[in-house]
Scaffold this motif. Structure first.
Motif, PDB file in Angstrom:
ATOM      1  N   THR A   1      17.050  39.002  20.331  1.00  0.00           N
ATOM      2  CA  THR A   1      16.642  39.275  21.708  1.00  0.00           C
ATOM      3  C   THR A   1      15.212  38.819  21.930  1.00  0.00           C
ATOM      4  O   THR A   1      14.901  38.202  22.960  1.00  0.00           O
ATOM      5  N   GLU A   2      14.342  39.097  20.978  1.00  0.00           N
ATOM      6  CA  GLU A   2      12.949  38.680  21.093  1.00  0.00           C
ATOM      7  C   GLU A   2      12.842  37.157  21.129  1.00  0.00           C
ATOM      8  O   GLU A   2      12.110  36.590  21.937  1.00  0.00           O
ATOM      9  N   GLN A   3      13.616  36.499  20.264  1.00  0.00           N
ATOM     10  CA  GLN A   3      13.600  35.031  20.242  1.00  0.00           C
ATOM     11  C   GLN A   3      14.115  34.466  21.567  1.00  0.00           C
ATOM     12  O   GLN A   3      13.534  33.531  22.121  1.00  0.00           O
ATOM     13  N   ALA A   4      15.184  35.050  22.086  1.00  0.00           N
ATOM     14  CA  ALA A   4      15.732  34.587  23.366  1.00  0.00           C
ATOM     15  C   ALA A   4      14.720  34.792  24.487  1.00  0.00           C
ATOM     16  O   ALA A   4      14.568  33.936  25.365  1.00  0.00           O
ATOM     17  N   ALA A   5      14.010  35.922  24.461  1.00  0.00           N
ATOM     18  CA  ALA A   5      12.991  36.185  25.484  1.00  0.00           C
ATOM     19  C   ALA A   5      11.855  35.168  25.386  1.00  0.00           C
ATOM     20  O   ALA A   5      11.363  34.672  26.409  1.00  0.00           O
ATOM     21  N   ASP A   6      11.449  34.849  24.155  1.00  0.00           N
ATOM     22  CA  ASP A   6      10.392  33.845  23.972  1.00  0.00           C
ATOM     23  C   ASP A   6      10.840  32.485  24.496  1.00  0.00           C
ATOM     24  O   ASP A   6      10.075  31.773  25.159  1.00  0.00           O
ATOM     25  N   GLU A   7      12.084  32.103  24.191  1.00  0.00           N
ATOM     26  CA  GLU A   7      12.608  30.822  24.657  1.00  0.00           C
ATOM     27  C   GLU A   7      12.706  30.797  26.179  1.00  0.00           C
ATOM     28  O   GLU A   7      12.387  29.794  26.814  1.00  0.00           O
TER      29      GLU A   7
END
Length: 123
Positions: free
Chosen positions: A55-61
Protein backbone atom coordinates in the motif's frame (compact mmCIF):
# COMPACT_ATOMS: atom_id res chain seq x y z
CA UNK A 1 -15.55 -67.36 38.10
CA UNK A 2 -11.80 -66.90 38.06
CA UNK A 3 -11.92 -66.70 34.30
CA UNK A 4 -14.56 -64.05 34.49
CA UNK A 5 -12.46 -62.06 36.98
CA UNK A 6 -9.40 -62.50 34.83
CA UNK A 7 -11.28 -61.32 31.72
CA UNK A 8 -12.76 -58.41 33.69
CA UNK A 9 -9.29 -57.46 35.00
CA UNK A 10 -7.80 -57.67 31.50
CA UNK A 11 -10.62 -55.55 30.12
CA UNK A 12 -10.04 -52.97 32.88
CA UNK A 13 -6.30 -52.85 32.15
CA UNK A 14 -6.99 -52.42 28.43
CA UNK A 15 -9.60 -49.70 29.12
CA UNK A 16 -7.17 -47.81 31.32
CA UNK A 17 -4.43 -48.16 28.72
CA UNK A 18 -6.81 -46.88 26.05
CA UNK A 19 -7.72 -43.89 28.21
CA UNK A 20 -4.05 -43.07 28.72
CA UNK A 21 -3.38 -43.31 24.99
CA UNK A 22 -6.39 -41.13 24.30
CA UNK A 23 -5.21 -38.51 26.81
CA UNK A 24 -1.70 -38.54 25.32
CA UNK A 25 -3.15 -38.30 21.82
CA UNK A 26 -5.33 -35.39 22.88
CA UNK A 27 -2.28 -33.61 24.34
CA UNK A 28 -0.38 -34.17 21.12
CA UNK A 29 -3.35 -32.96 19.07
CA UNK A 30 -3.66 -29.88 21.30
CA UNK A 31 0.05 -29.14 20.94
CA UNK A 32 -0.18 -29.53 17.16
CA UNK A 33 -3.24 -27.25 17.07
CA UNK A 34 -1.42 -24.65 19.18
CA UNK A 35 1.60 -24.78 16.84
CA UNK A 36 -0.68 -24.44 13.81
CA UNK A 37 -2.42 -21.47 15.45
CA UNK A 38 0.91 -19.78 16.16
CA UNK A 39 1.97 -20.33 12.54
CA UNK A 40 -1.35 -18.94 11.27
CA UNK A 41 -0.90 -15.83 13.45
CA UNK A 42 2.67 -15.40 12.16
CA UNK A 43 1.45 -15.81 8.57
CA UNK A 44 -1.34 -13.27 9.14
CA UNK A 45 1.13 -10.78 10.65
CA UNK A 46 3.44 -11.23 7.66
CA UNK A 47 0.55 -10.81 5.23
CA UNK A 48 -0.50 -7.60 7.01
CA UNK A 49 3.06 -6.28 6.88
CA UNK A 50 3.30 -7.15 3.17
CA UNK A 51 -0.05 -5.46 2.49
CA UNK A 52 1.09 -2.33 4.33
CA UNK A 53 4.34 -2.24 2.36
CA UNK A 54 2.47 -2.74 -0.93
CA UNK A 55 0.00 0.00 0.00
CA UNK A 56 2.82 2.38 0.86
CA UNK A 57 4.59 1.59 -2.42
CA UNK A 58 1.37 2.10 -4.39
CA UNK A 59 0.81 5.44 -2.62
CA UNK A 60 4.36 6.54 -3.46
CA UNK A 61 3.89 5.55 -7.11
CA UNK A 62 0.55 7.37 -7.24
CA UNK A 63 2.11 10.50 -5.74
CA UNK A 64 4.89 10.36 -8.34
CA UNK A 65 2.32 9.94 -11.13
CA UNK A 66 0.31 12.91 -9.83
CA UNK A 67 3.48 15.01 -9.65
CA UNK A 68 4.38 14.05 -13.22
CA UNK A 69 0.88 14.86 -14.45
CA UNK A 70 0.97 18.22 -12.64
CA UNK A 71 4.34 19.06 -14.17
CA UNK A 72 3.06 18.10 -17.61
CA UNK A 73 -0.08 20.20 -17.16
CA UNK A 74 2.02 23.15 -16.02
CA UNK A 75 4.29 22.81 -19.06
CA UNK A 76 1.28 22.59 -21.38
CA UNK A 77 -0.29 25.65 -19.75
CA UNK A 78 2.96 27.58 -20.04
CA UNK A 79 3.24 26.63 -23.70
CA UNK A 80 -0.36 27.70 -24.33
CA UNK A 81 0.28 31.03 -22.59
CA UNK A 82 3.43 31.58 -24.66
CA UNK A 83 1.47 30.81 -27.82
CA UNK A 84 -1.33 33.17 -26.81
CA UNK A 85 1.17 35.92 -26.01
CA UNK A 86 2.79 35.46 -29.42
CA UNK A 87 -0.62 35.63 -31.07
CA UNK A 88 -1.44 38.85 -29.21
CA UNK A 89 1.89 40.36 -30.29
CA UNK A 90 1.24 39.35 -33.89
CA UNK A 91 -2.26 40.84 -33.72
CA UNK A 92 -0.89 44.06 -32.24
CA UNK A 93 1.73 44.29 -34.99
CA UNK A 94 -0.90 43.63 -37.66
CA UNK A 95 -3.20 46.24 -36.13
CA UNK A 96 -0.35 48.77 -36.03
CA UNK A 97 0.43 48.07 -39.68
CA UNK A 98 -3.25 48.34 -40.63
CA UNK A 99 -3.63 51.66 -38.77
CA UNK A 100 -0.43 52.93 -40.38
CA UNK A 101 -1.67 51.91 -43.83
CA UNK A 102 -5.10 53.45 -43.18
CA UNK A 103 -3.48 56.70 -42.02
CA UNK A 104 -1.28 56.74 -45.12
CA UNK A 105 -4.31 56.10 -47.31
CA UNK A 106 -6.23 58.85 -45.52
CA UNK A 107 -3.30 61.24 -45.90
CA UNK A 108 -3.09 60.36 -49.58
CA UNK A 109 -6.82 60.91 -50.00
CA UNK A 110 -6.60 64.27 -48.20
CA UNK A 111 -3.64 65.25 -50.41
CA UNK A 112 -5.57 64.19 -53.52
CA UNK A 113 -8.64 66.07 -52.35
CA UNK A 114 -6.53 69.15 -51.61
CA UNK A 115 -4.95 68.94 -55.02
CA UNK A 116 -8.38 68.65 -56.66
CA UNK A 117 -9.67 71.55 -54.59
CA UNK A 118 -6.68 73.63 -55.59
CA UNK A 119 -7.17 72.66 -59.21
CA UNK A 120 -10.84 73.52 -58.95
CA UNK A 121 -10.03 76.83 -57.30
CA UNK A 122 -7.71 77.75 -60.20
CA UNK A 123 -10.38 77.05 -62.72
Amino acid sequence: MNTKLLVLAAASVLALAACKNTAEGAKEDAAAAAAATEQAVADAEQAAADAAANTEQAADEMAADVADATDEAAATTESALDSAAASVQDAAANTKDAVKDAAADAAGAVKDAAAKAEEAAKN
